[in-house]
Scaffold this motif. Sequence first.
Motif, PDB file in Angstrom:
ATOM      1  N   ALA A 141      24.403  14.986  -8.838  1.00 46.62           N
ATOM      2  CA  ALA A 141      23.898  13.633  -8.655  1.00 46.62           C
ATOM      3  C   ALA A 141      22.458  13.523  -9.094  1.00 46.62           C
ATOM      4  N   LYS A 142      22.090  12.365  -9.571  1.00 47.63           N
ATOM      5  CA  LYS A 142      20.692  12.062  -9.832  1.00 47.63           C
ATOM      6  C   LYS A 142      20.269  10.993  -8.839  1.00 47.63           C
ATOM      7  N   VAL A 143      19.536  11.406  -7.827  1.00 45.85           N
ATOM      8  CA  VAL A 143      19.097  10.457  -6.805  1.00 45.85           C
ATOM      9  C   VAL A 143      17.599  10.584  -6.594  1.00 45.85           C
ATOM     10  N   GLY A 144      16.896  10.924  -7.665  1.00 43.29           N
ATOM     11  CA  GLY A 144      15.497  11.294  -7.560  1.00 43.29           C
ATOM     12  C   GLY A 144      14.612  10.328  -6.801  1.00 43.29           C
ATOM     13  N   PHE A 145      14.585   9.072  -7.187  1.00 44.91           N
ATOM     14  CA  PHE A 145      13.676   8.114  -6.561  1.00 44.91           C
ATOM     15  C   PHE A 145      13.949   8.018  -5.069  1.00 44.91           C
ATOM     16  N   PHE A 146      15.227   8.003  -4.710  1.00 44.93           N
ATOM     17  CA  PHE A 146      15.589   7.832  -3.316  1.00 44.93           C
ATOM     18  C   PHE A 146      15.312   9.098  -2.504  1.00 44.93           C
ATOM     19  N   ALA A 147      15.481  10.271  -3.129  1.00 44.49           N
ATOM     20  CA  ALA A 147      15.161  11.516  -2.438  1.00 44.49           C
ATOM     21  C   ALA A 147      13.675  11.568  -2.106  1.00 44.49           C
ATOM     22  N   GLN A 168       0.833  -1.206   0.000  1.00 43.34           N
ATOM     23  CA  GLN A 168       0.000   0.000   0.000  1.00 43.34           C
ATOM     24  C   GLN A 168       0.869   1.258   0.000  1.00 43.34           C
ATOM     25  N   GLU A 169       1.954   1.234   0.793  1.00 46.01           N
ATOM     26  CA  GLU A 169       2.833   2.402   0.838  1.00 46.01           C
ATOM     27  C   GLU A 169       3.586   2.582  -0.479  1.00 46.01           C
ATOM     28  N   VAL A 170       3.965   1.473  -1.111  1.00 44.90           N
ATOM     29  CA  VAL A 170       4.630   1.563  -2.410  1.00 44.90           C
ATOM     30  C   VAL A 170       3.682   2.168  -3.437  1.00 44.90           C
ATOM     31  N   ASP A 171       2.401   1.783  -3.382  1.00 45.01           N
ATOM     32  CA  ASP A 171       1.415   2.360  -4.281  1.00 45.01           C
ATOM     33  C   ASP A 171       1.284   3.865  -4.041  1.00 45.01           C
ATOM     34  N   SER A 172       1.334   4.269  -2.775  1.00 45.25           N
ATOM     35  CA  SER A 172       1.265   5.696  -2.444  1.00 45.25           C
ATOM     36  C   SER A 172       2.462   6.437  -3.024  1.00 45.25           C
ATOM     37  N   GLU A 227       2.512   9.484  -5.795  1.00 41.98           N
ATOM     38  CA  GLU A 227       3.192  10.750  -5.547  1.00 41.98           C
ATOM     39  C   GLU A 227       4.158  11.076  -6.679  1.00 41.98           C
ATOM     40  N   ILE A 228       4.865  10.072  -7.155  1.00 46.53           N
ATOM     41  CA  ILE A 228       5.772  10.271  -8.292  1.00 46.53           C
ATOM     42  C   ILE A 228       4.992  10.729  -9.517  1.00 46.53           C
ATOM     43  N   GLN A 229       3.845  10.096  -9.767  1.00 47.18           N
ATOM     44  CA  GLN A 229       3.029  10.478 -10.913  1.00 47.18           C
ATOM     45  C   GLN A 229       2.480  11.891 -10.760  1.00 47.18           C
ATOM     46  N   VAL A 249      15.184  16.695 -21.232  1.00 48.12           N
ATOM     47  CA  VAL A 249      14.832  15.377 -20.703  1.00 48.12           C
ATOM     48  C   VAL A 249      14.440  14.474 -21.866  1.00 48.12           C
ATOM     49  N   PRO A 250      15.007  13.275 -21.981  1.00 45.92           N
ATOM     50  CA  PRO A 250      14.560  12.356 -23.028  1.00 45.92           C
ATOM     51  C   PRO A 250      13.055  12.126 -22.922  1.00 45.92           C
ATOM     52  N   GLU A 251      12.355  12.178 -24.048  1.00 45.70           N
ATOM     53  CA  GLU A 251      10.897  12.174 -24.009  1.00 45.70           C
ATOM     54  C   GLU A 251      10.295  10.886 -23.453  1.00 45.70           C
ATOM     55  N   GLN A 252      11.064   9.802 -23.455  1.00 52.81           N
ATOM     56  CA  GLN A 252      10.521   8.533 -22.963  1.00 52.81           C
ATOM     57  C   GLN A 252      10.613   8.406 -21.441  1.00 52.81           C
ATOM     58  N   TYR A 253      11.247   9.371 -20.770  1.00 52.28           N
ATOM     59  CA  TYR A 253      11.446   9.275 -19.328  1.00 52.28           C
ATOM     60  C   TYR A 253      10.763  10.419 -18.591  1.00 52.28           C
ATOM     61  N   GLY A 254      10.405  10.141 -17.344  1.00 49.82           N
ATOM     62  CA  GLY A 254      10.064  11.182 -16.389  1.00 49.82           C
ATOM     63  C   GLY A 254      11.286  11.437 -15.526  1.00 49.82           C
ATOM     64  N   VAL A 255      11.347  12.586 -14.846  1.00 40.84           N
ATOM     65  CA  VAL A 255      12.555  12.920 -14.090  1.00 40.84           C
ATOM     66  C   VAL A 255      12.765  12.014 -12.881  1.00 40.84           C
ATOM     67  N   LEU A 256      11.730  11.280 -12.458  1.00 41.15           N
ATOM     68  CA  LEU A 256      11.869  10.373 -11.327  1.00 41.15           C
ATOM     69  C   LEU A 256      11.862   8.904 -11.746  1.00 41.15           C
ATOM     70  N   ASP A 257      11.910   8.653 -13.042  1.00 34.35           N
ATOM     71  CA  ASP A 257      12.057   7.273 -13.496  1.00 34.35           C
ATOM     72  C   ASP A 257      13.436   6.763 -13.098  1.00 34.35           C
ATOM     73  N   SER A 258      13.513   5.506 -12.743  1.00 31.96           N
ATOM     74  CA  SER A 258      14.781   4.954 -12.258  1.00 31.96           C
ATOM     75  C   SER A 258      15.881   5.011 -13.314  1.00 31.96           C
ATOM     76  N   ASN A 259      15.504   4.999 -14.592  1.00 32.45           N
ATOM     77  CA  ASN A 259      16.500   4.970 -15.655  1.00 32.45           C
ATOM     78  C   ASN A 259      16.605   6.307 -16.385  1.00 32.45           C
ATOM     79  N   SER A 260      16.032   7.370 -15.816  1.00 31.51           N
ATOM     80  CA  SER A 260      16.023   8.660 -16.494  1.00 31.51           C
ATOM     81  C   SER A 260      17.382   9.350 -16.419  1.00 31.51           C
ATOM     82  N   TRP A 261      17.600  10.302 -17.320  1.00 34.27           N
ATOM     83  CA  TRP A 261      18.786  11.149 -17.297  1.00 34.27           C
ATOM     84  C   TRP A 261      18.430  12.451 -17.994  1.00 34.27           C
TER      85      TRP A 261
END
Length: 297
Positions: A252-258, A20-24, A28-30, A87-99
């Motif tokens: 640094a790109k640490v978006g998901f973890f931040a 449930q928390e992961v879904d939350s 939030e990322i979306q 930003v590459p169009e296929q990524y969001g800034v918080l995607d794990s593989n984004s740059w």
Amino acid sequence: MKQIYTLLLLVFASVASYAQEVDSLKLEIQRIENSLQYQTGVISLKDGLATITVPKGFKFLDGEQAEYVLTDLWGNPKTGTSLGMLVPEQYGVLDSNSWVFNVEFDEIGYVKDDDANEIDYADLLNTMQEETLEENAARKAEGYEPIQLIGWASTPYYDADQKILHWAKEIKFGEADEHTLNYNVRVLGRKGVLVLNAIAGMNNLPEVQQSIATVTGNVAFESGHSYFDFDPKVDEVAAWTIGGLVAGKMLAKVGFFALLLKFWKVIALAVVAAGSAVMKFLKRRKEATPAEEVPVS
């Protein structure tokens, strides 16, 4: 058997709470991604200093949004210097593989390129590695992770005709397993340099390298601001050289973890609470008398 079912229920409850928390977190990322206003087309930078035509396959965030991504989402020190972000169009800034390519202008003056063919980049790397280690005490004092400069991910290269310099560093932040890629591009101009830093993971290196020519081909100084408009009678010459440009700051790109930090207490408490219940159950099982034990058939 009833006790085993109880144990399983406790385990399933902990998993459900965590899910449930992961879904939350995903929601939030979306929400954050949906709040960003991407642009395409021709973008004017710094009141007509230069333009960037957003290349096919990319989208652009303006300076204010780029600063938000760099500091609030990715955990870098606040500078207020970003002019925007590709930003590459296929990524969001918080995607794990984004740059991204972060765009800035460094008004350091006209950079002479006389030393471009004389630099020993192996020696320069050693110096940079030593200086990075020396600066870690100050970073820790300010609450940031220490940095280790692993080496060149791409050896510095200077295009003397186009007045474009680019190189890449492989960096380790703190105890991170995945190393960070800082791919740096400098477009030399009359009064300074346009800075395009690709902030990425090492796994993004092939993508970044393939995009260098496309990106640099779509960035240009406006008339009167280019390297070839330099007027020695009125313009300042930078103290920096080509070699000096290579030794710069690292991001640094640490978006998901931040973002995860916002939720970690809730997730941790859910897991710990469930784990505590499981441990209490097991303890009761251990202390049970032989008469209470379920016989093994």
